[in-house]
Design a protein around this motif. Structure first.
Motif, PDB file in Angstrom:
ATOM      1  N   ARG A 140      41.888 -56.645 -12.206  1.00  0.00           N
ATOM      2  CA  ARG A 140      41.103 -56.454 -13.403  1.00  0.00           C
ATOM      3  C   ARG A 140      39.644 -56.669 -13.021  1.00  0.00           C
ATOM      4  O   ARG A 140      39.367 -57.430 -12.109  1.00  0.00           O
ATOM      5  CB  ARG A 140      41.581 -57.508 -14.406  1.00  0.00           C
ATOM      6  CG  ARG A 140      41.087 -57.426 -15.774  1.00  0.00           C
ATOM      7  CD  ARG A 140      41.761 -56.527 -16.821  1.00  0.00           C
ATOM      8  NE  ARG A 140      43.184 -56.297 -16.905  1.00  0.00           N
ATOM      9  CZ  ARG A 140      44.044 -57.053 -17.593  1.00  0.00           C
ATOM     10  NH1 ARG A 140      43.656 -58.138 -18.210  1.00  0.00           N
ATOM     11  NH2 ARG A 140      45.299 -56.710 -17.670  1.00  0.00           N
ATOM     12  N   ILE A 141      38.730 -56.006 -13.716  1.00  0.00           N
ATOM     13  CA  ILE A 141      37.331 -56.288 -13.408  1.00  0.00           C
ATOM     14  C   ILE A 141      36.706 -57.127 -14.513  1.00  0.00           C
ATOM     15  O   ILE A 141      37.119 -57.068 -15.667  1.00  0.00           O
ATOM     16  CB  ILE A 141      36.500 -55.019 -13.166  1.00  0.00           C
ATOM     17  CG1 ILE A 141      36.283 -54.244 -14.448  1.00  0.00           C
ATOM     18  CG2 ILE A 141      37.076 -54.141 -12.082  1.00  0.00           C
ATOM     19  CD1 ILE A 141      35.020 -53.420 -14.368  1.00  0.00           C
ATOM     20  N   GLN A 142      35.721 -57.900 -14.110  1.00  0.00           N
ATOM     21  CA  GLN A 142      34.979 -58.708 -15.071  1.00  0.00           C
ATOM     22  C   GLN A 142      33.510 -58.343 -14.962  1.00  0.00           C
ATOM     23  O   GLN A 142      32.970 -58.240 -13.854  1.00  0.00           O
ATOM     24  CB  GLN A 142      35.191 -60.189 -14.749  1.00  0.00           C
ATOM     25  CG  GLN A 142      34.599 -61.106 -15.805  1.00  0.00           C
ATOM     26  CD  GLN A 142      34.793 -62.570 -15.436  1.00  0.00           C
ATOM     27  OE1 GLN A 142      35.899 -62.999 -15.094  1.00  0.00           O
ATOM     28  NE2 GLN A 142      33.708 -63.327 -15.481  1.00  0.00           N
ATOM     29  N   HIS A 143      32.878 -58.121 -16.112  1.00  0.00           N
ATOM     30  CA  HIS A 143      31.466 -57.751 -16.112  1.00  0.00           C
ATOM     31  C   HIS A 143      30.584 -58.990 -15.998  1.00  0.00           C
ATOM     32  O   HIS A 143      31.005 -60.089 -16.345  1.00  0.00           O
ATOM     33  CB  HIS A 143      31.137 -56.989 -17.400  1.00  0.00           C
ATOM     34  CG  HIS A 143      31.772 -55.636 -17.450  1.00  0.00           C
ATOM     35  ND1 HIS A 143      31.163 -54.519 -16.950  1.00  0.00           N
ATOM     36  CD2 HIS A 143      32.981 -55.232 -17.887  1.00  0.00           C
ATOM     37  CE1 HIS A 143      31.965 -53.482 -17.107  1.00  0.00           C
ATOM     38  NE2 HIS A 143      33.084 -53.876 -17.664  1.00  0.00           N
ATOM     39  N   VAL A 144      29.368 -58.782 -15.524  1.00  0.00           N
ATOM     40  CA  VAL A 144      28.420 -59.896 -15.465  1.00  0.00           C
ATOM     41  C   VAL A 144      27.604 -59.902 -16.756  1.00  0.00           C
ATOM     42  O   VAL A 144      27.561 -58.900 -17.477  1.00  0.00           O
ATOM     43  CB  VAL A 144      27.473 -59.772 -14.233  1.00  0.00           C
ATOM     44  CG1 VAL A 144      28.266 -59.894 -12.955  1.00  0.00           C
ATOM     45  CG2 VAL A 144      26.663 -58.477 -14.269  1.00  0.00           C
TER      46      VAL A 144
ATOM     47  N   PRO B   9      25.693 -60.038  -8.059  1.00  0.00           N
ATOM     48  CA  PRO B   9      26.938 -59.326  -8.377  1.00  0.00           C
ATOM     49  C   PRO B   9      26.742 -58.445  -9.619  1.00  0.00           C
ATOM     50  O   PRO B   9      26.007 -58.825 -10.538  1.00  0.00           O
ATOM     51  CB  PRO B   9      27.930 -60.451  -8.670  1.00  0.00           C
ATOM     52  CG  PRO B   9      27.311 -61.692  -8.115  1.00  0.00           C
ATOM     53  CD  PRO B   9      25.832 -61.484  -8.175  1.00  0.00           C
ATOM     54  N   LEU B  10      27.401 -57.301  -9.598  1.00  0.00           N
ATOM     55  CA  LEU B  10      27.342 -56.382 -10.735  1.00  0.00           C
ATOM     56  C   LEU B  10      28.661 -56.445 -11.492  1.00  0.00           C
ATOM     57  O   LEU B  10      28.724 -56.245 -12.707  1.00  0.00           O
ATOM     58  CB  LEU B  10      27.091 -54.965 -10.216  1.00  0.00           C
ATOM     59  CG  LEU B  10      26.836 -53.863 -11.210  1.00  0.00           C
ATOM     60  CD1 LEU B  10      25.637 -54.170 -12.094  1.00  0.00           C
ATOM     61  CD2 LEU B  10      26.618 -52.541 -10.482  1.00  0.00           C
ATOM     62  N   LEU B  11      29.723 -56.724 -10.752  1.00  0.00           N
ATOM     63  CA  LEU B  11      31.074 -56.833 -11.297  1.00  0.00           C
ATOM     64  C   LEU B  11      31.820 -57.846 -10.442  1.00  0.00           C
ATOM     65  O   LEU B  11      31.424 -58.108  -9.301  1.00  0.00           O
ATOM     66  CB  LEU B  11      31.813 -55.495 -11.167  1.00  0.00           C
ATOM     67  CG  LEU B  11      31.303 -54.266 -11.886  1.00  0.00           C
ATOM     68  CD1 LEU B  11      31.942 -53.030 -11.270  1.00  0.00           C
ATOM     69  CD2 LEU B  11      31.643 -54.345 -13.364  1.00  0.00           C
ATOM     70  N   TYR B  12      32.909 -58.352 -11.015  1.00  0.00           N
ATOM     71  CA  TYR B  12      33.853 -59.141 -10.218  1.00  0.00           C
ATOM     72  C   TYR B  12      35.219 -58.494 -10.332  1.00  0.00           C
ATOM     73  O   TYR B  12      35.577 -57.988 -11.390  1.00  0.00           O
ATOM     74  CB  TYR B  12      33.945 -60.576 -10.738  1.00  0.00           C
ATOM     75  CG  TYR B  12      32.707 -61.399 -10.482  1.00  0.00           C
ATOM     76  CD1 TYR B  12      32.499 -62.005  -9.245  1.00  0.00           C
ATOM     77  CD2 TYR B  12      31.746 -61.576 -11.481  1.00  0.00           C
ATOM     78  CE1 TYR B  12      31.361 -62.773  -9.006  1.00  0.00           C
ATOM     79  CE2 TYR B  12      30.604 -62.343 -11.254  1.00  0.00           C
ATOM     80  CZ  TYR B  12      30.418 -62.934 -10.016  1.00  0.00           C
ATOM     81  OH  TYR B  12      29.294 -63.684  -9.791  1.00  0.00           O
ATOM     82  N   VAL B  13      35.966 -58.498  -9.237  1.00  0.00           N
ATOM     83  CA  VAL B  13      37.342 -58.026  -9.288  1.00  0.00           C
ATOM     84  C   VAL B  13      38.236 -59.254  -9.212  1.00  0.00           C
ATOM     85  O   VAL B  13      38.060 -60.114  -8.348  1.00  0.00           O
ATOM     86  CB  VAL B  13      37.652 -57.069  -8.125  1.00  0.00           C
ATOM     87  CG1 VAL B  13      39.113 -56.673  -8.139  1.00  0.00           C
ATOM     88  CG2 VAL B  13      36.761 -55.846  -8.200  1.00  0.00           C
ATOM     89  N   MET B  14      39.198 -59.315 -10.138  1.00  0.00           N
ATOM     90  CA  MET B  14      40.101 -60.459 -10.180  1.00  0.00           C
ATOM     91  C   MET B  14      41.540 -59.990 -10.098  1.00  0.00           C
ATOM     92  O   MET B  14      41.885 -58.930 -10.610  1.00  0.00           O
ATOM     93  CB  MET B  14      39.939 -61.197 -11.504  1.00  0.00           C
ATOM     94  CG  MET B  14      38.546 -61.722 -11.754  1.00  0.00           C
ATOM     95  SD  MET B  14      38.503 -62.592 -13.332  1.00  0.00           S
ATOM     96  CE  MET B  14      39.112 -61.344 -14.432  1.00  0.00           C
ATOM     97  N   VAL B  15      42.355 -60.819  -9.452  1.00  0.00           N
ATOM     98  CA  VAL B  15      43.790 -60.545  -9.429  1.00  0.00           C
ATOM     99  C   VAL B  15      44.382 -61.195 -10.669  1.00  0.00           C
ATOM    100  O   VAL B  15      44.221 -62.396 -10.863  1.00  0.00           O
ATOM    101  CB  VAL B  15      44.439 -61.140  -8.168  1.00  0.00           C
ATOM    102  CG1 VAL B  15      45.912 -60.767  -8.088  1.00  0.00           C
ATOM    103  CG2 VAL B  15      43.707 -60.661  -6.918  1.00  0.00           C
TER     104      VAL B  15
END
Lengths: 156, 81
Positions: free
Chosen positions: A130-134, A145-151
């Motif tokens: 899933r991605i998380q926005h900043v 960071p512009l985005l984070y990718v999370m498991v």
């Protein structure tokens, strides 16, 4: 959480505000756009530069774990056929996060009538990620960071 | 790649129906003679992502990050290669 660094210095803009249905409708996956204030696009992650279009307006980088990030400089800019864009790396290169990939001329591209909103999307995000926005509204290329990718789940 | 290219040509209504075709990084951009000859089911079967974007005689098809390669292959076939 894996950070996707901003390829651009500029203002963060939601994909919904990008006037191109392919990006706004997430056909190429989730992401976010940047309105670049400076004419440099850097690698958002460490990985292989799997595609660098011949018009130098877009590229994709694939990390060792398969994560892929697509960076598109402006909209419909393929029509410029490389005018105002200069490649600083080669297709197939292994690149570090923050490494300059394309130099471009924002003034010249805007003057030619193109929108410079630049989408950064994750086209083949595997299931379970899933991605998380900043929350930042301004970002610096290769630093923020512009985005984070999370498991979110381990499939299989 | 050649097989994929042939499937896209057929889905776009055949080689006679394609006036011009270019590859962006993720999409094929084509100008067609008759846009009503496009077979969307065949486009999906060939690997199209999402929906086609139509503008008059123009059509854009998202195919993934290898669009330029497919476009090159299609143009080779269209030129009789």
């Amino acid at each position: 959480m894996v950070p996707i660094l901003s390829p651009f210095t500029g203002r963060v803009v939601p994909l919904d505000e990008v006037p191109d249905p392919v990006f706004a409708e997430r056909m190429l996956g989730e992401g976010v756009a940047v309105d670049p204030g400076e004419g440099i696009a850097v690698a958002p992650i460490r990985g292989r530069l799997v595609v660098l279009h011949s018009a130098n307006h877009a590229f994709a980088i694939e990390a060792e774990n398969g994560l892929k990030v697509l960076v598109h400089i402006g909209l419909d800019t393929v029509h410029l056929r490389g005018e105002g864009f200069e490649r600083l790396a080669h297709e197939g290169d292994w690149v570090e996060a923050g490494q300059p990939i394309v130099r471009f001329e924002p003034g010249r591209i805007r003057a030619a009538g193109y929108c410079l909103l630049s989408p950064v999307v994750l086209p083949d995000l595997p299931e379970g990620y899933r991605i998380q926005h900043v929350t930042a509204s301004e970002v610096v290329a290769g630093r923020d960071p512009l985005l984070y990718v999370m498991v979110v789940s381990h499939a299989g | 790649m050649r097989d994929k290219a042939l499937r896209y040509i057929e889905a776009l209504g055949g080689r006679e129906n394609i006036r011009e075709l270019d590859g962006c990084i993720t999409r094929l951009r084509a100008t067609l003679v008759d846009p009503s000859k496009v077979d969307e089911a065949k486009l999906r079967a060939a690997g199209m992502i999402g929906r086609p974007i139509r503008m008059g005689n123009g059509i854009q098809i998202v195919v993934g990050t290898h669009a330029e390669l497919i476009a090159t292959e299609i143009n080779k076939i269209l030129r009789g290669g």
